[in-house]
Every structure is written in C-alpha cells, then in structure tokens.
Design an enzyme around this catalytic site. Structure first.
Site, mmCIF file in Angstrom:
data_model
loop_
_atom_site.group_PDB
_atom_site.id
_atom_site.type_symbol
_atom_site.label_atom_id
_atom_site.label_comp_id
_atom_site.label_asym_id
_atom_site.label_seq_id
_atom_site.Cartn_x
_atom_site.Cartn_y
_atom_site.Cartn_z
ATOM 1 N N SER A 141 0.703 -1.330 0.050
ATOM 2 C CA SER A 141 0.001 0.117 0.027
ATOM 3 C C SER A 141 0.936 1.149 -0.093
ATOM 4 O O SER A 141 1.974 1.343 0.563
ATOM 5 C CB SER A 141 -0.764 -0.006 1.444
ATOM 6 N N LYS A 142 0.310 2.403 -0.538
ATOM 7 C CA LYS A 142 1.212 3.594 -0.517
ATOM 8 C C LYS A 142 1.435 4.047 0.908
ATOM 9 O O LYS A 142 2.452 4.879 0.870
ATOM 10 C CB LYS A 142 -0.164 4.668 -0.684
ATOM 11 N N ARG A 143 0.765 3.404 1.633
ATOM 12 C CA ARG A 143 1.078 3.806 3.366
ATOM 13 C C ARG A 143 2.251 2.996 3.800
ATOM 14 O O ARG A 143 2.789 3.371 4.998
ATOM 15 C CB ARG A 143 0.027 3.758 4.173
#
Ligand code: GLU
Ligand code: ZN
Length: 489
Positions: free
Chosen positions: A258-260
């Site tokens: 994920s982007k995070r």
C-alpha cells in the site's frame, strides 16, 4: 517512430510509490521498445487532494530514474497541455452530448436513498451496486426533483451487453451484461470524475495502449463502453485503445503493497542510497524478466528486449532484500570515480565531509572508497563505514566494545602500540607486518583476538573497512593516539 502511444498519468497526491513507478517504467520500456511515444500526463483535477509538491516529486522521480518522456509537462507536445487542470477541456460539453444521446442520465438519488437501497439489496442477496433507479425518469419527475432542491449527478448508462477485451497481459476478459452498474461521470457540483476525464484525455491524446495496474481493471469495461459511446456520438473516431493490466505488487505477509507502507516510498530508497539503475532493474522484475535467469540489466536492455507477452499476470512480491542485493550489484558495477561522485552527497548529508570538502578530504574519500565498494549495499551505508577517518573524536560503539574488549585486550593494545611506534614507514604492509609479528607470531594470538581491539580503537567498531589500509589512511599519529586512548580508558 511507430504509432504506439502510451501514457503514464498519475494524480499528484502524496509521494510517488514503487507501484506507480513500476507502471511508469513498463510504459516507458514498451514505448522505447516499439519506437513509440511515451506521454506523461498529470491528472490533477481533484484540487482538494492534488498538490504542487507532489507534482514536482513526480517530475523529479522520473528524471532521477532516467525515464524520459516524449510529451508531457516540461517538454510540451502536440496534444498539450499535459496537466489536466490546464487543458480547459469542455467536460460539460462531453457530458451534455452523452446525456442528449441517451448514453448518460441525471441521477437524483440522495446518499441516504442509495445507502438504504444498497442495504436492502444486500439483505436480499442481490448485487449492491447502483440499481438504475433514475434511468428513465420523466421530465416532470425531473422538474419535481429540482423543485425539491435536489442536484443531480450524471451517470453513464452501461449498455446491456457483455464487454469483452483481449487484455494484453491477461488474455480474454469478459464482464457480463449487468455486471457493472451505471457509474457517475460528473458530481452534482459539476466536477467531472476520473471515469470521464481519463478516457476523454486518452482519446484526445490518441493513446493506443493503456498499461496500468490491475487495481484499475474494473474501470476498463466502463471506459470501453464510454469510448464506444463517444464513437457512436461522433466525438471520437477511435479506435478504442488496447488494455493491459500489470500484476499487483505485494508487500510483507502477501498483502497488497500500500501507499502507506514505508517500503513503498520511492523517496525512502533515494534517501538510503539506492541507485536509479538498481531501482529500475528491480522494479522491472516485478512482473517481467528478460528470460533465462538474467536478473541484472539496465533499463536500456529492458527496453530492447521488452515484450508484453513476457509480463507475468500473477502478483509480484516486492522483496526489499532482493532489491538491496541488486543495488549492491549495481554499486560494484560502477567505476570507482563514478561511485565517489555518487557517494559525496551522502557523506555531506551525514556530516562526514563538509559541503565544500577540502582537497585533502576528497583525496581521502577517493582513497577509502575502493576499500568499501565491495561491501556497500546502499550509498547511505558509507558514512558509518568511513566516518572514523574524517574526525578526531571517534565514538567507540559500546556494544561492540563489550564483545571485543576481553581480558587480553589491554595487553594487545599495549603491544600493538609498542610495535607500531617503532615503524619508520607508515604503509599498509609495514603496519600489517609489525602487528602480525608482535601479536600473532610472538604472542600466539588468534587474528580475531589480536586485531579486534586495534580495529575497535581505530574505527570505533567491530566491523570496518580493511584495518591496515585504514590505519595507513588515518596516519601514524592519529592511529597511535587512538590505540593509546582506548587502552587508557
Ligand atoms: N490518474 C489515475 C491514477 O493515478 C490514472 C489511472 C490510469 O492509468 O488509468 O490512478
Ligand atoms: Zn438515481
């Protein structure tokens, strides 16, 4: 030049992540392989999420990686501007044409109504998507809704037929009629959505191949239907682009990266000193390989042998360890002068050398880099390895000291000092000769017991560049001082 036109069209939100860059790389490689055109477009129509900072970070990242674009921001091109916000495309006119042609319609349902019907559909085990409630609202009913103060969104009317395309990576894909609910093209406040602006611009820019992540697969039948409507309306003369969906990138624990996730940030790899060559090399392996067991290649080599047939549709795992190993391979592949040049900014950042280093410091950098190039896995590791050469106050690592400073360490240091103090030339060979004869030959110590304390005294650590070379570079006075002061402590 061929007719192939591909695009990379990120939205400028947040920091570029590795999955996004993988998409850019594969589009770039396909364009270069086919001698086509690589278009870079910024999809910045969501003012609440887009930022100038993120726009700059995108430009900067592609430049750093050497993914040059033929049309786009900074370079222009015949289909510009390439920032959606500057294009001034009359999306309203497109929406009006679609509504007038019966391809889209106003939907007056409130969020609460939509929610309630979704709940009910789920309770009745029906598909929870939009139910077509407003497909055939009469003119009177529309006026009544407006009189109530309702503002409509505009929805696309999904045609009542199967949608099939031959995915360039996954083969034939079919979405059955009725599987995709009518979707929103324009918000009630008039804002056009991705579902509309992306295909509108792809059509305007004559994109021939859409290569993007699998997460966007479900938007493809919507976009194909929209293109077909635009062709029917005569606002686009086709053909509909071909689509290929790149595999998911998985992170730790086989979850989608994920982007995070911190390891998905491109900037983090830059900060740690990954080479752009290594990142493009590793990102290429997330779904593609040149064949055989070749895993070390430049992006130019990738472009030369790239083909979509060789893209594996199965999820690819992002393996930081492997990425790091490839980075080490790339570091060892660099000429020493090149490596020195690339290391300097990291040494400066970490305060090892100044922002305008002295000639003496630069000589020292050039002398020490060959000693560490074999063991560097990232450029950022160099500072800790060589810092001891550039300072008068070294910090002795407490954990390392505990492991190294056994009962004999005091004697060892004393003997080392005595042996070295008498040397009349301070060279690697002389230092090694003196220490070996005093510590190993005369005292019968094991090399680890003999050299460990000396290494700790000189470098502050248990693991360091080769000891005798390091001592030569550090000089006799400083070396002897350090041995003495560790002994005294
Ligand atoms: N702006 C879209 C995104 O960043 C582009 C997706 C696409 O390639 O169609 O997700
Ligand atoms: Zn509705």
């Amino acid at each position: 030049m061929s007719d192939v036109r591909v695009r990379f069209c990120p939205s400028p939100t947040g920091n570029p992540h590795v999955g996004l860059i993988r998409t850019a790389l594969f589009n770039w490689a396909f364009a270069r392989h086919t001698h086509g055109t690589f278009v870079f477009r910024i999809e910045d129509t969501d003012a609440s999420r887009d930022s100038e900072e993120s726009y700059q970070a995108l430009i900067d990242s592609l430049q750093w990686l050497g993914l040059d674009w033929d049309e786009g921001p900074e370079v222009g091109g015949p289909f510009g501007p390439y920032r959606q916000s500057e294009r001034g495309t009359d999306y309203d006119a497109m929406v009006d044409a679609l509504v007038a042609g019966g391809y889209a319609y106003e939907c007056f349902c409130s969020t609460e109504e939509l929610d309630a019907r979704r709940q009910q559909a789920m309770a009745e085990k029906r598909a929870p998507g939009y139910d077509g409630h407003c497909r055939d609202v009469s003119d009177e009913a529309r006026s009544a809704y407006r009189a109530e103060g309702r503002a409509p969104v505009v929805r696309f009317r999904m045609p009542d037929r199967d949608c099939t395309w031959n995915d360039l990576i996954r083969g034939e894909i079919t979405f059955a009629a009725g599987q995709i609910p009518d979707f929103v093209l324009q918000r009630a406040n008039g804002e056009p959505l991705y579902t509309l602006v992306n295909p509108t611009d792809d059509a305007a820019m004559r994109i021939t191949h859409v290569l993007r992540g699998e997460d966007l697969l479900s938007s493809t039948p919507r976009q194909i239907a929209l293109y077909e409507a635009m062709i029917d309306l005569g606002v686009f003369d086709g053909p509909v682009p071909q689509f290929g969906h790149l595999p998911y990138v998985m992170g730790e624990g086989n979850k989608k990266l994920s982007k995070r996730d911190p390891e998905s940030s491109l900037q983090m790899y830059r900060d740690q000193g990954y080479l752009p060559e290594a990142l493009t090399n590793y990102l290429a392996l997330l779904g593609w390989s040149p064949g055989g067991d070749v895993e070390f290649f430049s992006k130019e080599q990738m472009a030369q042998s790239f083909s979509l047939e060789r893209v594996n549709p199965n999820p690819a795992r992002f393996d930081v360890k492997k990425c790091t190993a490839i980075n080490g391979d790339w570091i060892r592949h660099l000429a020493i002068d090149d490596l020195v040049e690339r290391l300097v900014p990291y040494l400066q950042r970490d305060g090892v050398i100044g922002s305008t280093p002295s000639a003496q410091d630069m000589d020292l950098v050039r002398a020490v880099v060959p000693l560490i190039s074999e063991r560097l896995e990232t450029l950022g590791q160099a500072s800790a390895m060589v810092g001891f050469l550039f300072t008068d106050e070294i910090a002795i690592d407490a954990g390392d000291a505990e492991k190294i400073m056994g009962d004999q360490a005091g004697d060892v240091l004393q003997a080392a000092e005595a042996a070295l103090a008498g040397l009349d030339e301070w060279t690697t060979e002389a230092i090694e000769g003196a220490l070996r004869s005093a510590l190993i030959d005369e005292r019968g110590l094991k090399p680890k017991v003999a050299f460990g304390p000396v290494r700790l005294a000189i470098t502050g650590r248990r693991v360091s560049p080769p000891l005798f070379e390091s001592m030569e570079l550090l000089g006799a006075d400083r070396s002897l001082d350090r041995i003495r002061s560790l002994h005294a402590s």
